[in-house]
Design a protein around this motif. Structure first.
Motif, PDB file in Angstrom:
ATOM      1  N   ALA A 136      -7.290  -5.230  -8.559  1.00 25.61           N
ATOM      2  CA  ALA A 136      -6.807  -4.091  -8.073  1.00 25.61           C
ATOM      3  C   ALA A 136      -7.244  -3.510  -7.108  1.00 25.61           C
ATOM      4  CB  ALA A 136      -6.966  -3.254  -9.275  1.00 25.61           C
ATOM      5  N   TYR A 139      -6.445  -3.268   0.469  1.00 24.04           N
ATOM      6  CA  TYR A 139      -5.203  -4.345  -0.300  1.00 24.04           C
ATOM      7  C   TYR A 139      -5.348  -5.861   0.354  1.00 24.04           C
ATOM      8  CZ  TYR A 139      -2.386  -0.933  -2.474  1.00 24.04           C
ATOM      9  OH  TYR A 139      -1.904   0.218  -3.389  1.00 24.04           O
ATOM     10  N   ASP A 186      -5.402  -6.225 -11.569  1.00 26.96           N
ATOM     11  CA  ASP A 186      -4.403  -5.215 -11.163  1.00 26.96           C
ATOM     12  C   ASP A 186      -3.438  -4.761 -12.566  1.00 26.96           C
ATOM     13  OD1 ASP A 186      -2.991  -3.828  -8.765  1.00 26.96           O
ATOM     14  OD2 ASP A 186      -1.352  -4.696  -9.896  1.00 26.96           O
ATOM     15  N   GLN A 191       0.763  -1.109   0.058  1.00 26.08           N
ATOM     16  CA  GLN A 191      -0.056   0.043  -0.063  1.00 26.08           C
ATOM     17  C   GLN A 191       0.761   1.250   0.034  1.00 26.08           C
ATOM     18  OE1 GLN A 191      -1.069  -1.451   4.188  1.00 26.08           O
ATOM     19  NE2 GLN A 191      -1.524   0.906   4.189  1.00 26.08           N
ATOM     20  N   SER A 210      -1.577  -1.181  -8.728  1.00 21.74           N
ATOM     21  CA  SER A 210      -1.660  -0.573  -7.287  1.00 21.74           C
ATOM     22  C   SER A 210      -0.429  -0.924  -6.268  1.00 21.74           C
ATOM     23  CB  SER A 210      -3.114  -1.249  -6.600  1.00 21.74           C
ATOM     24  OG  SER A 210      -4.100  -0.858  -7.471  1.00 21.74           O
ATOM     25  N   TYR A 224      -0.151   4.704  -4.279  1.00 24.15           N
ATOM     26  CA  TYR A 224      -0.583   5.327  -5.452  1.00 24.15           C
ATOM     27  C   TYR A 224       0.299   5.784  -6.444  1.00 24.15           C
ATOM     28  CZ  TYR A 224      -4.357   6.431  -2.016  1.00 24.15           C
ATOM     29  OH  TYR A 224      -5.328   6.373  -1.095  1.00 24.15           O
ATOM     30  N   LEU A 238      -6.873  -0.477  -5.798  1.00 23.72           N
ATOM     31  CA  LEU A 238      -7.197   0.843  -5.786  1.00 23.72           C
ATOM     32  C   LEU A 238      -8.641   0.795  -6.507  1.00 23.72           C
ATOM     33  CD1 LEU A 238      -4.280   2.933  -7.157  1.00 23.72           C
ATOM     34  CD2 LEU A 238      -4.946   2.737  -5.022  1.00 23.72           C
TER      35      LEU A 238
END
Length: 386
Positions: free
Chosen positions: A106, A91, A186, A82, A191, A195, A108
């Protein structure tokens, strides 16, 4: 709130052996066959009497976020992490879903749906109707969990709800909301390291939202709570949702995601408060969490748990985070010296060498064997998918 501290903790059978061999060779593993079974809603939970060994892994494919081969250990060998975000819940939930679906989901995308997806859309999904009927308070639970989110002050002194500044969440709510709109792998929305790979997009959206603060699509935000709305962030968040939708080559879920959860405290802070006040959660309640972990593992599910990151690494005295509330999947079980151990997959990206004595020796690329008695001292929740 599922947020771990910044910096040091930057806030998982034969078929498994074949998968591990493929990863070691640098090959992309084939998608696992999805288990079509739906487990009972309220089974009789019991500890596995022998602590029989279980070994599993989270689907993991090479993509943009795992090509930093100059790093050691290589991201190819570690779980998605993360980074400097505070969304460990996303996550952990993504890992739980990835294992269930046989694809690397993913995180995110999980976080985006958790904060902004319209929960009323769940009622239009036929495979969820019985589950929602059995949980009549699901709307209130989603609203509560969203209203409990906090905002990072880093570069955000007014604590505005920009997507990448929102912190914390609940795994059961995140899994339920992920039934909306299908899955995103993902590889489409990298991710790894929080970010990091989305940074150019986030910078561009921040600039555009300052120039033209009117939201690009009110409907994309209408389903969330007022706590996550603000005239200065709506344009940014609507733009982020549009970016995710453009990047994700969505596919239908092969099975519904039906979360089951149990907790003895709302979060780690409450758990510690109960303990320090002389009224800690009962051993029986903690044993129920462990029984649910055993049940999930014995039925080919990867559960997630709520606990403190300080179980794995000592707290820096200067760290303002007193509790380091954290979430991780449990990917294994074994018995050593007559004691049951569980393998916890950490998603902070922290190196094993920095963990506390006893944990660093039991750690391999972020996957740590934790003794049951040590886990009992901080464990407060569990979630698995039926």
């Amino acid at each position: 709130m599922r947020a771990v501290r910044l910096g040091g903790a930057r806030h998982g059978a034969a078929s498994v052996l074949v998968l591990l061999a493929a990863l070691a060779a640098g090959a992309m593993p084939a998608r696992a066959q999805v288990d079509p079974r739906i487990l009972p809603l309220r089974p009789a939970y019991a500890r596995n009497p022998t602590c029989a060994p279980v070994a599993t892994s989270i689907p993991f494919a090479e993509h943009e976020g795992t090509r930093d081969v100059g790093l050691s250990p290589s991201p190819r060998e570690m779980p998605l992490n993360q980074g400097e975000s505070a969304i460990c819940f996303a996550y952990a939930t993504a890992d739980m879903i990835s294992h269930r679906l046989g694809r690397q989901i993913a995180p995110l995308d999980v976080a985006t749906k958790y904060y902004f997806a319209d929960p009323e859309r769940l009622t239009a999904i036929p495979t969820l109707r019985e589950h929602l009927k059995a949980h009549p308070n699901w709307r209130a639970d989603i609203a509560w969990s969203r209203n409990a989110a906090e905002m990072s002050s880093l570069g955000n002194p007014q604590l505005l709800p920009y997507f990448d500044k929102i912190e914390g969440g609940e795994e059961d709510t995140a899994a339920l909301l992920y039934n909306i709109d299908g899955l995103c792998e993902d590889r489409d929305l990298p991710s790894n390291d929080g970010y990091r790979y989305a940074a150019p997009t986030l910078h561009r959206l921040r600039y555009r939202s300052r120039l033209a603060p009117r939201p690009m699509s009110f409907r994309s935000l209408a389903g969330t709570v007022p706590h996550l709305r603000h005239p200065r962030t709506d344009t940014f968040n609507a733009g982020w949702i549009a970016h995710v939708d453009a990047r994700c080559r969505r596919a239908s879920l092969p099975v519904p995601l039906l979360p089951v959860s149990y907790r003895v405290a709302a979060n780690q802070a409450e758990f510690v408060e109960m303990r320090d006040s002389g009224t800690p959660p009962s051993p029986r309640a903690i044993s129920r969490i462990l029984a649910m972990i055993d049940y999930a593992l014995d039925h080919r599910r990867v559960p997630t748990i709520g606990y403190s990151w300080y179980l794995l690494e000592d707290r820096d005295p200067k760290d303002p985070d007193l509790h380091a509330d954290h979430a991780s999947p449990v990917i294994g079980r074994r018995k050593v010296g007559g004691r049951c151990q569980y393998r916890v997959q950490d998603n902070t990206g922290e190196y094993c060498a920095r963990m506390r004595s006893g944990m660093r020796e039991a750690c391999e690329n972020g996957r740590v064997w934790v003794d049951e008695e040590a886990l009992r001292r901080t464990l407060y929740s569990v979630t698995y998918l039926r």
